[in-house]
Scaffold this active site. Sequence first.
Site, short mmCIF file in Angstrom:
data_model
loop_
_atom_site.label_atom_id
_atom_site.label_comp_id
_atom_site.label_asym_id
_atom_site.label_seq_id
_atom_site.Cartn_x
_atom_site.Cartn_y
_atom_site.Cartn_z
N TYR A 113 -16.89 16.90 -14.78
CA TYR A 113 -17.26 15.49 -14.76
C TYR A 113 -18.26 15.24 -13.63
O TYR A 113 -18.03 15.66 -12.49
CB TYR A 113 -15.99 14.64 -14.60
CG TYR A 113 -16.30 13.19 -14.34
CD1 TYR A 113 -17.08 12.46 -15.24
CD2 TYR A 113 -15.87 12.57 -13.18
CE1 TYR A 113 -17.39 11.14 -14.98
CE2 TYR A 113 -16.17 11.25 -12.92
CZ TYR A 113 -16.94 10.54 -13.83
OH TYR A 113 -17.27 9.24 -13.58
N ARG A 150 0.85 -1.20 0.00
CA ARG A 150 0.00 0.00 0.00
C ARG A 150 0.88 1.24 0.00
O ARG A 150 0.60 2.24 -0.64
CB ARG A 150 -0.96 0.01 1.20
CG ARG A 150 -1.67 1.35 1.36
CD ARG A 150 -2.93 1.32 2.21
NE ARG A 150 -2.85 0.46 3.37
CZ ARG A 150 -2.15 0.73 4.48
NH1 ARG A 150 -1.46 1.84 4.60
NH2 ARG A 150 -2.13 -0.14 5.47
N ASP A 192 -7.64 19.25 -13.68
CA ASP A 192 -7.95 17.91 -14.18
C ASP A 192 -7.63 17.94 -15.67
O ASP A 192 -8.34 18.54 -16.47
CB ASP A 192 -9.42 17.58 -13.92
CG ASP A 192 -9.80 16.17 -14.39
OD1 ASP A 192 -9.13 15.64 -15.30
OD2 ASP A 192 -10.78 15.61 -13.87
N LYS A 200 -8.54 6.97 -18.95
CA LYS A 200 -8.89 7.54 -20.24
C LYS A 200 -7.70 7.47 -21.20
O LYS A 200 -7.20 6.41 -21.46
CB LYS A 200 -9.41 8.97 -20.01
CG LYS A 200 -10.50 9.03 -18.93
CD LYS A 200 -11.70 8.22 -19.32
CE LYS A 200 -12.80 8.04 -18.30
NZ LYS A 200 -12.70 8.41 -16.95
C1 LIG Z 1 -12.51 14.51 -16.62
C2 LIG Z 1 -12.61 13.34 -15.70
N1 LIG Z 1 -12.04 13.41 -14.49
C3 LIG Z 1 -12.12 12.37 -13.61
C4 LIG Z 1 -12.80 11.23 -13.92
C5 LIG Z 1 -12.87 10.10 -12.92
O1 LIG Z 1 -12.01 9.08 -13.25
P1 LIG Z 1 -12.21 7.53 -12.89
O2 LIG Z 1 -13.43 7.05 -13.62
O3 LIG Z 1 -10.94 6.90 -13.34
O4 LIG Z 1 -12.40 7.43 -11.40
C6 LIG Z 1 -13.39 11.10 -15.17
C7 LIG Z 1 -14.12 9.85 -15.51
O5 LIG Z 1 -14.90 9.77 -16.43
C8 LIG Z 1 -13.31 12.20 -16.08
O6 LIG Z 1 -13.90 12.13 -17.29
#
Ligand SMILES: Cc1ncc(COP(=O)(O)O)c(C=O)c1O
Length: 386
Positions: free
Chosen positions: A98, A46, A169, A194
């Site tokens: 998101y 971990r 992000d 992604k």
């Molecule tokens: C822009 C963005 N940030 C964060 C996330 C969250 O990521 P995860 O699904 O890997 O937890 C997503 C998921 O679709 C996203 O599109």
Amino acid sequence: MKFATKAIHVGQGADPATGATIVPIYQTSTYTQDRVGEHRGYDYSRTINPTRVALEAQLASLESAEYASAFASGMAATAAVLNLLSAGDHAVVTDDLYGGTYRLFSKVLSRYGLEFTYVDMSDIDAVRAAIRPNTKLFWIETPTNPMLKLVDIAAVCALRVPGQIVVVDNTFATPYFQAPLALGADVVVHSTTKYIGGHSDVIGGVAITSNKALHEAIKFHQNAVGGVPGPNDAWLTMRGAKTLALRMREHAHNAQLVAEFLEGHESVKRVFYPGLASHPQHELAKRQMSGFGGMVSFVLEGPEARALDFAHRLEYFSLAESLGGVESLICHPARMTHGSIPHEDRQRRGVTDGLLRLSVGIEDANDLIDDLQRAIAATPLSTVPA
Ligand SMILES: Cc1ncc(COP(=O)(O)O)c(C=O)c1O
């Protein structure tokens, strides 16, 4: 070292134990110590695992940063960064973001005494007006999901005072097309699920910074809360990231052609893609990004029923949540990714019932355009009940 070289070499030297050219999957939870308290830098997985360490070095290098902490998902990475705040602290957040990030902030972290203000961050005066004496963090998503609006990262950073941090992000743009740390941001977060992973076969996240104190605080929470990726997932993500440069060039090339096709089609009401001259922030996109990415949103003429019918008729675009894989996907944000946002809020943000979002893959662009053309023709406005 240039981007494509870093993706293949940083953190990925021959394995010191065996000479294995490819970083091994260290599928172990613990490490045998030579004597009590004497070990080789690894004590418990971990806290630290060699496969994860290699991934963290690779991803830090892609953002030209010093440090990275990998997580089991993008949400776990986001949560770990928000662990830097304490009850009573306030964050200014991009309003078009998101849905899962909105859910974490509004339904979970607000119960722990954190306060959030959602603003249209493409309006820098609105960002300024949202700042309070207890503001500690700016959360930027750019391009936004799903409206593909842009936030001027450098302009938000210019508002920051000591004691505040700017987090970006960078999932949609990827480090290949956008370098938030160079624009002044303190931390970059990715859902590596992604584009970085790139093959829709692994969930992961990462938080990246060049600030040692911030890194140590994130690392502390990575271990204390424990949302770490297993070695298999770290390895798959690292393998995917090796081809990020190649893939992003193809995604952006195909997305540009798809966006131009849609914009020229009489059945399409609106197209949102930063690479189109019609995008209201096309100039900012050219300044802030070195390419426009693979995401395209658009609104078909007609009622929601037409958009829903169209979406399931496509052959090469799978009807699925997520984005950033080599294969093309389509989603209906209002009913899928953004379903957790109240209807009124969604409408206000432009996430209308007719909006569709494409993750344009790296198939042949002509096949993708033919597929879209066929599905539009198969869903004529006249046959759809209003
Ligand atoms: C822009 C963005 N940030 C964060 C996330 C969250 O990521 P995860 O699904 O890997 O937890 C997503 C998921 O679709 C996203 O599109």
